[in-house]
Design an enzyme around this catalytic site. Structure first.
Site, PDB file in Angstrom:
ATOM      1  N   GLU A  96      -6.528  -8.135  -0.822  1.00 52.43           N
ATOM      2  CA  GLU A  96      -6.985  -7.935   0.589  1.00 52.43           C
ATOM      3  C   GLU A  96      -8.555  -7.734   0.664  1.00 52.43           C
ATOM      4  O   GLU A  96      -8.966  -6.933  -0.052  1.00 52.43           O
ATOM      5  CB  GLU A  96      -6.288  -6.856   1.565  1.00 52.43           C
ATOM      6  CG  GLU A  96      -4.783  -7.255   1.653  1.00 52.43           C
ATOM      7  CD  GLU A  96      -4.283  -6.091   2.590  1.00 52.43           C
ATOM      8  OE1 GLU A  96      -4.934  -5.366   3.460  1.00 52.43           O
ATOM      9  OE2 GLU A  96      -3.014  -5.787   2.711  1.00 52.43           O
ATOM     10  N   HIS A 122      -8.745  -6.897  14.103  1.00 48.65           N
ATOM     11  CA  HIS A 122      -9.127  -6.742  12.504  1.00 48.65           C
ATOM     12  C   HIS A 122      -9.616  -8.381  12.305  1.00 48.65           C
ATOM     13  O   HIS A 122      -8.969  -9.135  12.783  1.00 48.65           O
ATOM     14  CB  HIS A 122      -7.723  -6.518  11.820  1.00 48.65           C
ATOM     15  CG  HIS A 122      -8.190  -6.280  10.267  1.00 48.65           C
ATOM     16  ND1 HIS A 122      -8.478  -6.845   9.485  1.00 48.65           N
ATOM     17  CD2 HIS A 122      -8.273  -4.996   9.569  1.00 48.65           C
ATOM     18  CE1 HIS A 122      -8.766  -6.608   8.317  1.00 48.65           C
ATOM     19  NE2 HIS A 122      -8.578  -5.153   8.527  1.00 48.65           N
ATOM     20  N   CYS A 159       7.478  12.892   1.042  1.00 51.41           N
ATOM     21  CA  CYS A 159       8.476  13.563   1.778  1.00 51.41           C
ATOM     22  C   CYS A 159       9.125  14.731   1.224  1.00 51.41           C
ATOM     23  O   CYS A 159       9.004  14.896  -0.049  1.00 51.41           O
ATOM     24  CB  CYS A 159       9.725  12.690   1.947  1.00 51.41           C
ATOM     25  SG  CYS A 159      10.994  13.043   2.615  1.00 51.41           S
ATOM     26  N   GLU A 167       0.970  -1.372   0.051  1.00 54.43           N
ATOM     27  CA  GLU A 167      -0.068   0.164   0.050  1.00 54.43           C
ATOM     28  C   GLU A 167       0.850   1.391   0.004  1.00 54.43           C
ATOM     29  O   GLU A 167       0.775   2.154   1.044  1.00 54.43           O
ATOM     30  CB  GLU A 167      -0.994  -0.124   1.339  1.00 54.43           C
ATOM     31  CG  GLU A 167      -1.996  -0.955   1.207  1.00 54.43           C
ATOM     32  CD  GLU A 167      -2.858  -1.122   2.408  1.00 54.43           C
ATOM     33  OE1 GLU A 167      -4.113  -1.753   2.253  1.00 54.43           O
ATOM     34  OE2 GLU A 167      -2.767  -0.344   3.253  1.00 54.43           O
TER      35      GLU A 167
END
Length: 694
Positions: free
Chosen positions: A317, A368, A166, A161
């Site tokens: 997922e 979860h 930055c 993911e």
């Protein structure tokens, strides 16, 4: 893909079946050797054939700098191979070990405020940092050399993911380099960003920085290019990650798990570097009596990820029960696990995978959902749901690799999304671009019209109906492509606030909608932002060719447009522009171009509109029959047989009268007569097979 069969080969030739499995984290259980043996036993019971392994395992693989420990991973993968279970082996760059952050603080991200983060969380690392790139290359090289030929490995699950940005000195220099390559000179950059406004002209490259809350945020071209840079730099880091993997075994596919309509990365550009698309889906089921709204959002995402490479994707997922991070972590009601998983299959997924296999005992995701609960055995409702679905998937192998034959496409570009949300235009309290896209998609979904989600650089010619919601950023060449599309017989439907700026976020001159003014036959003079309590009405003209009648409520946005050769189908009912055009059609070449100048709030309008547009354009539906609200149908085909997934998200039992074609039940093989009244229970789904039309 064969031109005759319309069928792709399996994602991996090692496993020519639907992949069914989960993220597996054996490194959390190294203290208990019995766990692996018990997990293998239960994986077989659950009809799971694949696991994602090593996703956050860096410290277990390299507990100290230069000290590697692969024995535990050897044991896991060897045990998989002995038991007919396969793996997507991950690179562990999604979370670096604490020793690295302590010794090399430059790997930690710097926020927009220019403050460096402390160690913690995930993806808290700089994609530009030379040290982090070196450490990732070292780790990935060792993984590739050790495991690329392992019989259990199907491919690489690269990181996890990707996301975030930055603003460190390395990234500032990289941003300037990116801009130099794009523009060539400061003069060109200043023209593209229109920096003469507010005397923001740059006279040295060193003056250019990323947007900052205590600095520059009002140069829209700069904001847009920063987002493009962040996306490109992330993609570049991904390419850096896979280089050692491909060097050892170029045939192993690489994927990275994406997220639903993620804002920060241009997934269409990312997809070019990825072998197979995978993504993570976590719907918030059971928020309302009907799940249709949530279902259509995730259907859109399934279609988006399938469209990125126009071939089957992976559901990497999902949860078999609940999450632990949503505002309300709701259990899936009986039937919903099967329905939501097969929804992904209906839209082109060749896998159903979960986060995670076994619940963690501690830390942020200990509650979860997982296949194996803390109780540690298979005698749970969730495990039984997973095992039942595994049986179903094992019986649907003939669907594997089939395509979704979409003749309708919706235009969705990330840079348009970024630009329209930064526009400082008529409604700064909410322009609602994503909602506008979904308003169009939801109507097609309710009608059972298969759709692709495409970008400006994609080919339009294979579609009959092209839907263009709020294409605020519209390049001249994209406008020309749409013009040719209509000229050659296509049907184009465009909404308000389109054709406003070019790729640099500079306003088109000579009238909006810019490159589409001739194709649409309208001039959009100005746009009115409405307060939340304001309402107007779209009054349909008598005898209009769409066959729509009455008045439909309008809110939020109204464009004052002039018809320039187009026919007026509907007008405004109120305000100083009452009686002015609000919906038009322009015959252009062999096709038609429609323009909707206001945000209509009534879903019935869009269903009636798209029902007529699809019919007139000759667009196929999955079922040529009326579908109850919240019930949809989706189509996959191999060119010889169609597979129709009839899905009930309405929250109540439903009936669907099948059209006049003959069907069989794809799971049982039983014949289903033409015209049968199909009974769908709450959260029910039926998978029907029929002979494909030529």
């Amino acid at each position: 893909m064969s031109t005759k069969s319309k069928k792709f080969p399996p994602i991996s030739a090692k496993l020519p079946a639907f992949m069914h499995g989960a993220d597996y984290n054996p490194d959390q259980w190294l203290h208990d050797p019995q766990v692996l043996a018990e997990d293998i036993r239960m994986m077989k019971l659950a009809h799971c054939n694949v696991m994602g392994v090593g996703i956050f395992s860096w410290v277990a693989l390299e507990p100290e700098e230069g000290l590697y420990r692969f024995e535990w991973l050897d044991r896991v993968l060897d045990t998989f191979a002995e038991n007919g279970i396969y793996a997507w082996l991950a690179t562990p760059s999604g979370a670096r070990p604490a020793w690295m952050s302590e010794k090399y603080p430059e790997v930690l991200r710097v926020g927009a405020s220019r403050q460096r983060n402390l160690h913690g969380m995930r993806h808290n690392h700089c994609f530009t940092s030379p040290v982090y790139r070196e450490k990732v290359a070292q780790m990935n090289t060792r993984l590739a050399e050790r495991y690329s030929s392992h019989p259990s490995i199907l491919g690489w699950h690269v990181s996890n993911e990707y996301g975030g940005e930055c603003h460190c000195d390395y990234c500032q220099e990289a941003f300037r380099g990116w801009l130099k390559r794009k523009y060539g000179s400061l003069d060109a950059l200043n023209r593209a960003w229109w920096t003469a406004f507010w005397s923001h002209t740059y006279t040295s490259w060193s003056q250019v920085e990323s947007p900052a809350p205590h600095g520059e945020t009002m140069v829209h071209g700069q904001n847009l290019d920063w987002r493009r840079f962040v996306s490109d730099q992330t993609i570049d880091f991904y390419k850096h990650e896979i280089a050692p993997l491909k060097a050892v075994n170029p045939d192993l596919p690489c994927t990275v798990n994406m997220m639903d309509l993620f804002y920060g990365l241009d997934y269409r550009e990312f997809a070019k570097a990825v072998d197979v698309i995978s993504w993570d889906a976590y719907p918030t089921w059971h928020e309302a009596d009907s799940d249709a709204g949530v279902a259509s959002w995730f259907a859109f995402n399934h279609d988006l990820f399938r469209s990125l490479k126009k071939k089957p994707f992976m559901l990497m997922e999902s949860t078999p029960s609940l999450t632990n991070w949503q505002p309300v972590s709701k259990l899936k009601r009986p039937g919903m696990h099967r329905l939501s998983s097969l929804q992904a299959v209906a839209h082109g997924s060749d896998t159903v995978q979960y986060f995670q296999w076994r619940k963690s005992r501690g830390s942020s995701e200990k509650f979860h959902g997982a296949v194996v609960d803390h109780v540690g055995h298979e005698r749970t409702r969730v495990f039984e749901d997973v095992a039942s679905l595994g049986k179903t998937l094992a019986g649907l192998t003939e669907v594997l690799g089939t395509t979704v034959p979409a003749e309708t496409a919706i235009l969705f570009d990330w840079d348009n999304r970024w630009a329209v949300n930064d526009a400082q235009g008529p409604r700064n309290k909410g322009i609602h671009y994503e909602e506008t896209v979904m308003q169009q998609y939801r109507a097609l979904w309710e009608l059972g019209v298969p759709a692709d989600i495409i970008g400006s650089f994609d080919d339009f010619s294979g579609y009959k109906l092209l839907v263009v919601p709020m294409a605020y950023l519209l390049r001249e060449e994209t406008g020309k492509k749409m013009e040719r599309f209509v000229e050659n017989g296509g049907t184009l439907f465009v909404t308000y606030w389109s054709g406003i700026v070019d790729e640099n976020d500079l306003c088109h001159l000579n009238g909006f909608p810019g490159p589409l003014r001739k194709t649409l036959g309208v001039w959009a003079e100005e746009i009115d932002g409405l307060h939340d309590h304001d309402r107007n009405g779209l009054v349909m003209e008598s005898g209009n060719e769409l066959g729509l009648s009455g008045t439909f409520e309008i809110h939020e946005l109204c464009e004052h447009i002039h018809a320039e050769g187009s026919r007026v189908l509907g007008v405004y009912g109120d305000d100083f522009y009452a009686g002015k055009p609000a919906l038009t059609v322009n015959r252009f070449g062999a096709g038609k171009a429609y323009y909707l100048a206001a945000r209509v709030s009534d879903p019935a309008f869009y269903e009636a509109l798209y029902g007529k547009l699809a019919q007139d354009a000759g667009v196929r539906r999955a079922l040529e029959t009326a579908l109850p609200a919240g019930v949809t149908a989706q189509l996959r085909t191999d060119g010889e047989h169609d597979y129709v997934f009839v899905q009930n998200f309405s929250g109540q039992a439903a009936r669907v009268e099948l059209d006049g074609r003959g069907y069989t039940d794809a799971e049982s093989g039983e014949a289903v007569s033409a015209g049968t009244l199909l009974e769908l229970p709450v959260h029910g789904i039926a998978i029907l097979k029929r002979t494909a039309q030529a």
